[in-house]
Write a protein that holds these residues in place. Structure first.
Motif, PDB file in Angstrom:
ATOM      1  N   GLU A 275      -4.878  26.884  21.173  1.00 48.40           N
ATOM      2  CA  GLU A 275      -3.832  26.566  22.033  1.00 48.40           C
ATOM      3  C   GLU A 275      -2.667  26.752  20.911  1.00 48.40           C
ATOM      4  O   GLU A 275      -1.550  27.190  21.613  1.00 48.40           O
ATOM      5  N   THR A 276      -2.443  26.623  19.962  1.00 51.34           N
ATOM      6  CA  THR A 276      -1.520  26.721  18.940  1.00 51.34           C
ATOM      7  C   THR A 276      -1.011  28.261  18.899  1.00 51.34           C
ATOM      8  O   THR A 276       0.118  28.668  19.265  1.00 51.34           O
ATOM      9  N   ALA A 277      -2.161  29.162  18.650  1.00 51.77           N
ATOM     10  CA  ALA A 277      -1.801  30.411  18.864  1.00 51.77           C
ATOM     11  C   ALA A 277      -1.431  30.904  20.025  1.00 51.77           C
ATOM     12  O   ALA A 277      -0.691  31.777  20.147  1.00 51.77           O
ATOM     13  N   ALA A 278      -2.059  30.231  21.103  1.00 55.47           N
ATOM     14  CA  ALA A 278      -1.751  30.823  22.552  1.00 55.47           C
ATOM     15  C   ALA A 278      -0.389  30.597  22.858  1.00 55.47           C
ATOM     16  O   ALA A 278       0.452  31.205  23.248  1.00 55.47           O
ATOM     17  N   TYR A 279       0.274  29.281  22.344  1.00 56.65           N
ATOM     18  CA  TYR A 279       1.391  29.022  22.520  1.00 56.65           C
ATOM     19  C   TYR A 279       2.426  30.017  21.837  1.00 56.65           C
ATOM     20  O   TYR A 279       3.529  30.516  22.378  1.00 56.65           O
ATOM     21  N   ALA A 280       2.149  30.190  20.443  1.00 60.73           N
ATOM     22  CA  ALA A 280       2.898  31.156  19.717  1.00 60.73           C
ATOM     23  C   ALA A 280       3.164  32.464  20.271  1.00 60.73           C
ATOM     24  O   ALA A 280       4.278  33.018  20.531  1.00 60.73           O
ATOM     25  N   ALA A 281       1.854  32.826  20.780  1.00 62.35           N
ATOM     26  CA  ALA A 281       2.057  34.160  21.294  1.00 62.35           C
ATOM     27  C   ALA A 281       2.758  34.411  22.484  1.00 62.35           C
ATOM     28  O   ALA A 281       3.692  35.284  22.935  1.00 62.35           O
ATOM     29  N   THR A 282       2.591  33.337  23.443  1.00 58.59           N
ATOM     30  CA  THR A 282       3.211  33.103  24.756  1.00 58.59           C
ATOM     31  C   THR A 282       4.844  33.185  24.442  1.00 58.59           C
ATOM     32  O   THR A 282       5.406  33.975  25.114  1.00 58.59           O
ATOM     33  N   SER A 283       5.272  32.208  23.536  1.00 60.42           N
ATOM     34  CA  SER A 283       6.510  32.144  23.197  1.00 60.42           C
ATOM     35  C   SER A 283       7.050  33.511  22.787  1.00 60.42           C
ATOM     36  O   SER A 283       8.257  33.798  23.284  1.00 60.42           O
ATOM     37  N   LEU A 284       6.274  34.250  22.028  1.00 62.68           N
ATOM     38  CA  LEU A 284       6.759  35.548  21.591  1.00 62.68           C
ATOM     39  C   LEU A 284       7.164  36.583  22.480  1.00 62.68           C
ATOM     40  O   LEU A 284       8.160  37.250  22.637  1.00 62.68           O
ATOM     41  N   ALA A 285       6.154  36.483  23.536  1.00 60.05           N
ATOM     42  CA  ALA A 285       6.189  37.342  24.712  1.00 60.05           C
ATOM     43  C   ALA A 285       7.577  37.182  25.644  1.00 60.05           C
ATOM     44  O   ALA A 285       8.168  38.106  25.891  1.00 60.05           O
ATOM     45  N   PHE A 286       7.729  35.880  25.746  1.00 59.82           N
ATOM     46  CA  PHE A 286       8.821  35.328  26.449  1.00 59.82           C
ATOM     47  C   PHE A 286      10.226  35.663  25.593  1.00 59.82           C
ATOM     48  O   PHE A 286      11.294  36.021  26.094  1.00 59.82           O
ATOM     49  N   ARG A 287      10.198  35.434  24.323  1.00 57.83           N
ATOM     50  CA  ARG A 287      11.118  35.631  23.462  1.00 57.83           C
ATOM     51  C   ARG A 287      11.912  36.929  23.715  1.00 57.83           C
ATOM     52  O   ARG A 287      12.644  37.415  23.453  1.00 57.83           O
ATOM     53  N   ASP A 288      10.661  37.852  23.457  1.00 63.45           N
ATOM     54  CA  ASP A 288      11.082  39.330  23.823  1.00 63.45           C
ATOM     55  C   ASP A 288      12.014  39.685  24.818  1.00 63.45           C
ATOM     56  O   ASP A 288      13.051  40.594  25.085  1.00 63.45           O
ATOM     57  N   ARG A 289      11.429  39.100  26.108  1.00 62.36           N
ATOM     58  CA  ARG A 289      12.463  39.309  27.250  1.00 62.36           C
ATOM     59  C   ARG A 289      13.772  38.610  27.022  1.00 62.36           C
ATOM     60  O   ARG A 289      14.625  39.202  27.483  1.00 62.36           O
ATOM     61  N   LEU A 290      13.715  37.458  26.305  1.00 59.31           N
ATOM     62  CA  LEU A 290      15.028  36.817  26.281  1.00 59.31           C
ATOM     63  C   LEU A 290      15.980  37.423  25.435  1.00 59.31           C
ATOM     64  O   LEU A 290      17.188  37.811  25.871  1.00 59.31           O
ATOM     65  N   VAL A 291      15.271  38.223  24.513  1.00 56.19           N
ATOM     66  CA  VAL A 291      16.525  38.897  23.282  1.00 56.19           C
ATOM     67  C   VAL A 291      17.057  39.964  24.024  1.00 56.19           C
ATOM     68  O   VAL A 291      18.214  40.298  23.726  1.00 56.19           O
TER      69      VAL A 291
END
Ligand code: Z2T
Length: 842
Positions: A48-64
């Motif tokens: 779940e930690t890795a899934a959190y990290a990867a999900t955040s990075l996917a959303f972060r890409d959109r945010l950026v």
């Protein structure tokens, strides 16, 4: 915009523009890509930690992508920007908010589910960003959300603390503080190693005179610490606008790392210098409503203020406008007096570095700044000793003296008859030692000063800042009642209630942006299906909290009981002690009943949560008493479900999101006139809970909005507090008989060693009862009885709840930000559909 890329390369850039994921399939692809490449993990051991990290990075890409666009749009439009300077930003978690604001929560939910995860579990992996103490820091976070959602060009400026507010553990009933090291993995920040400012401390001032006789001050010597920018994207809700929060981190400046020592083998002490520089942004001061006057705190303030102003001025200078237009381009809001040195720093930049005349500079300064006061408590009003300011910031002290001189000359001219006035309003307090009164400096250097609720704004006008109203006239002092973001505090925290509201008030995208639309649900207040669904939502939220209580404390509470909640920083003025004394009184009453009688009483769960400042001895005693009462009451077989007392460890933003929606009645019971506004009061009512409270802060305006039949008000009024305090100290102070009984039981050792709680008892009995616990106790108990009676009539209770929620639209932080924009900042939104500024010059 595109013209900035040379023609031959333009096509390649545009063709390859980043876009982030679109739709569920691409989202999954991006998550898996981040797991496998960015995180370098095998998909076969993705937890779940890795899934959190990867999900955040996917959303972060959109945010950026939206963030870049927004910043570019703002640069090209070159319109006025707001800068919100706050030493605290209590952000909480970012992922859920990013999903919601981008509008892809459903995609994330189904995508993660196909990958074998539940979105709720993934969201919970995130560590809270807890760079704040309480209301003041959370208000800053709500404001950032509203500024972005309303498309205002706005930046937040703060400090990137390595340690946020400490984590609280309760061990044997006592609070223990544990450091909050939160930066291990933080996908929401972007280090800008190229954006740095070197900040000077100490040294001395030399003056030179040029041929024309003009004197210039030069601040020389001392030491330098480097500020490095870390940027955090702040997405707006249902708009592509994404603003920036810039947090400064301290480092040793390159010249300061002592290579001499390093090369001569004194490696340790050269690393020591490095660490000393990093200390500035190392830790958030954990005091709420208290000023401790520590040198490191003053260093933090100047470091952050100087770096932020350098950044703001640098941005302004790019526009090549004349200095007098600075206030047309820049509005700076001071969140309390913590950033007041910004006033002095801008004046210094203008006169010492840019060569402006004093008066021209001072006009610019006054038009640029505005100041929000958040408390009238004298112990929280910042003062710095003249000696300390002289030592750390010698040039600033000179400027403060000049500001004061010109100000006092003006006062003397306008009020020649009032000789006492000068010493009362002087920015320098002629005490031993002399002190700089930061609130006075903030008032003199600003064009507007605001309080945070009507009563509070009235109080500052008539008490602590009375003379300044006389001097500057009443228009300088305004009220802006606080607000909360309904995105986080309704939709995210309480999805069940939000979707029930949506069934009557229409699309969340509408009512979450215009919260007054909540009034539509009042039409359904008598609709049986709606009422039934309402009760089910509340019960489910209570069950969720009951599960949480079970898993964290092992105590089983019934979701059918009345949930009575007080969660906020522990402070005598907030009167958690009165609450726990009331709980003891209830316990004694239950004990005196027969088992048959006891079966008939409405069961109640008293829930507390909140941190005590580590050095606040009385607050820690209150926590200890709550926990001690809990262990007696919760284990008393006579009592059973009739009463449970719960202390929830480590209250923070993400816990608030679980606790608040589960409340039936919440306590906002400060001594009248002491709680400037309160903002959790708004959150509780918005989530379908009722309030027991005093006529204080925003409780008064909540009453005006929802109707007095829907709130349980009690206690003495602010206007009577001074007299009561006087009586308690100089008259014969008779203690309320019920409270006396409670004290006797505490002193008999029922809740453990009586000595441990002597401070709380004698504060009331012997030391003048400054917070009027005894004066209000009778009224408090009576009103609690009324709460019990009212709750027994569930039909009427639900009517009160629905009606209240329907009338809470006023308390959106969007309304609040629009008021600041109109009355104080004079800024306008920049709509995201203005074609990226193309065709506007450049
Ligand atoms: C704080 O949280 C508040 C006031 C302060 O005065 C300091 C801190 Cl850390 C210096 C709170 C007020 O107590 C509360 O009533 C108010 O709602 C909140 O600020 C936001 O305005």
């Amino acid at each position: 915009v595109e013209a900035s890329i040379p023609e031959p390369q333009r096509e390649a850039w545009l063709k390859n523009q980043a876009s982030g994921f679109k739709g569920k399939d691409q989202f999954e692809k991006e998550v898996v890509r981040h797991v496998e490449t960015t995180l370098a993990r095998s998909m076969f051991n993705c937890d779940e930690t890795a899934a959190y990290a990867a999900t955040s990075l996917a959303f972060r890409d959109r945010l950026v992508i939206e963030w870049n666009r927004t910043q570019q749009r703002q640069t090209f439009a070159d319109s006025k920007r707001v800068y919100y300077l706050s030493l605290e930003f209590l952000m909480g978690r970012a992922l859920d908010n990013a999903m919601l604001n981008i509008g892809e929560k459903e995609v994330a939910k189904s995508g993660l589910s196909e990958l074998g995860f539940r979105v709720e579990d993934i969201i919970q992996q995130e560590h809270d960003a807890a760079l704040g103490n309480g209301g003041l820091g959370r208000l800053a976070a709500c404001f950032l959300d509203s500024l972005a959602s309303l498309n205002f060009p706005a930046w937040g400026y703060g400090l990137r603390y390595r340690y946020g507010i400490f984590k609280q553990e309760i061990i044997d009933g006592y609070q223990v503080e544990v450091p909050d090291y939160w930066l291990d993995f933080n996908p929401w920040e972007f280090p800008r190693h190229d954006v740095t400012v070197d900040i000077q401390f100490y040294g001395n001032v030399n003056k030179t005179t040029d041929d024309s006789g003009k004197v210039t001050a030069h601040w020389e010597g001392g030491e330098t610490v480097r500020a490095v920018a870390y940027d955090v994207p702040i997405p707006g809700y249902a708009t592509p606008s994404t603003n920036n929060l810039r947090l400064w981190s301290s480092q040793a400046a390159s010249g300061e790392f002592d290579f001499q020592k390093f090369n001569s083998g004194d490696y340790e002490s050269s690393v020591g210098d490095q660490q000393r520089a990093e200390t500035i942004s190392a830790v958030l001061y954990p005091n709420d409503n208290l000023d401790r006057g520590k040198e490191l705190r003053l260093k933090q303030q100047y470091f952050w203020v100087a770096a932020s102003l350098y950044d703001i001025v640098r941005r302004f200078k790019k526009s090549k406008r004349p200095w007098r237009e600075f206030p047309d381009q820049v509005a700076i809001q001071l969140n309390d007096t913590h950033p007041t040195l910004a006033i002095v720093e801008l004046q210094r930049i203008l006169i010492d570095l840019e060569g402006l005349d004093w008066d021209d500079a001072w006009n610019i300064v006054q038009q640029t700044f505005s100041y929000t006061n958040h408390t009238v408590l004298p112990e929280a009003l910042e003062k710095w000793s003249v000696g300390l300011v002289q030592h750390l910031l010698p040039r600033h002290l000179q400027i403060i003296y000049d500001i004061n001189l010109f100000f006092l000359q003006m006062v003397e001219r306008n009020f020649p008859k009032d000789r006492e006035m000068l010493s009362r309003v002087s920015i320098i307090e002629e005490s031993q030692p002399k002190m700089v009164r930061m609130a006075y400096l903030a008032i003199v250097g600003s064009h507007k000063v605001n309080g945070v609720a009507e009563l509070h704004s009235d109080l500052i006008r008539t008490t602590i800042f009375k003379d300044f109203v006389t001097i500057f006239g009443p228009d300088k002092f305004v009220n802006v009642t606080n607000g909360i973001t309904p995105r986080r505090w309704l939709h995210q925290a309480n999805p069940g209630l939000s979707s029930l509201i949506a069934s009557k008030a229409g699309d969340p995208e509408h009512y979450l942006k215009d919260l007054t639309l909540l009034n539509k649900i009042e039409l359904s207040v008598n609709d049986p299906a709606f009422r039934k669904a309402w009760a089910e939502v509340k019960l489910a939220n209570k069950q969720r909290l009951a599960d949480y209580i079970k898993s964290t404390t092992g105590i089983v509470v019934s979701p059918k009981a009345l949930f009575d909640v007080q969660v906020k920083r522990i402070h005598e003025y907030k009167r958690q002690q009165m609450n726990i004394f009331g709980v003891i009184f209830r316990y004694l009453k239950l004990k005196s009943m027969s088992p048959e009688e006891r079966k008939k009483v409405l069961p109640r769960v008293s829930i507390f949560g909140g941190k005590a400042a580590p050095g606040y001895w009385m607050a820690k005693q209150i926590i200890h008493l709550i926990n001690s009462v809990g262990s007696v009451v919760n284990n008393d077989p006579d009592i059973g479900d009739a009463l449970k007392v719960i202390f929830l460890e480590d209250y923070n933003v993400s816990k608030a999101e679980i606790i608040i929606p589960a409340s039936d009645i919440s306590e906002h019971i400060s001594t009248a006139g002491t709680e400037a506004s309160g903002t959790s009061n708004m959150k509780f009512v918005l989530n379908g809970g009722l309030i027991i409270g005093t006529c204080d802060g925003a409780n008064i305006e909540i009453t005006r909005e929802i109707g007095e039949e829907n709130i349980f008000l009690f206690g003495n009024l602010a206007e009577d507090v001074d007299d009561l305090r006087h009586k308690n100290t100089y008259g014969d102070h008779k203690i309320d008989p019920s409270l006396d009984k409670v004290f006797n039981v505490i002193q008999s050792g029922t809740f453990g060693n009586a000595q441990d709680f002597q401070g709380m008892v004698s504060a009331v009995r012997e030391h003048g009862d400054f917070y009027l616990v005894s004066d209000d106790f009778h009224s408090y108990l009576e009103t609690q009885e009324l709460v019990d009676k009212s709750y027994a009539d569930q039909e009427l209770w639900i009517t009160k709840c629905i009606t209240s929620v329907a009338r809470m639209g006023f308390f959106s932080s969007d309304r609040c930000i629009n008021e600041y924009a109109e009355e104080i900042w004079n800024v306008e939104p920049l709509q995201p559909d203005t074609n990226n500024g193309v065709g506007k010059g450049e």
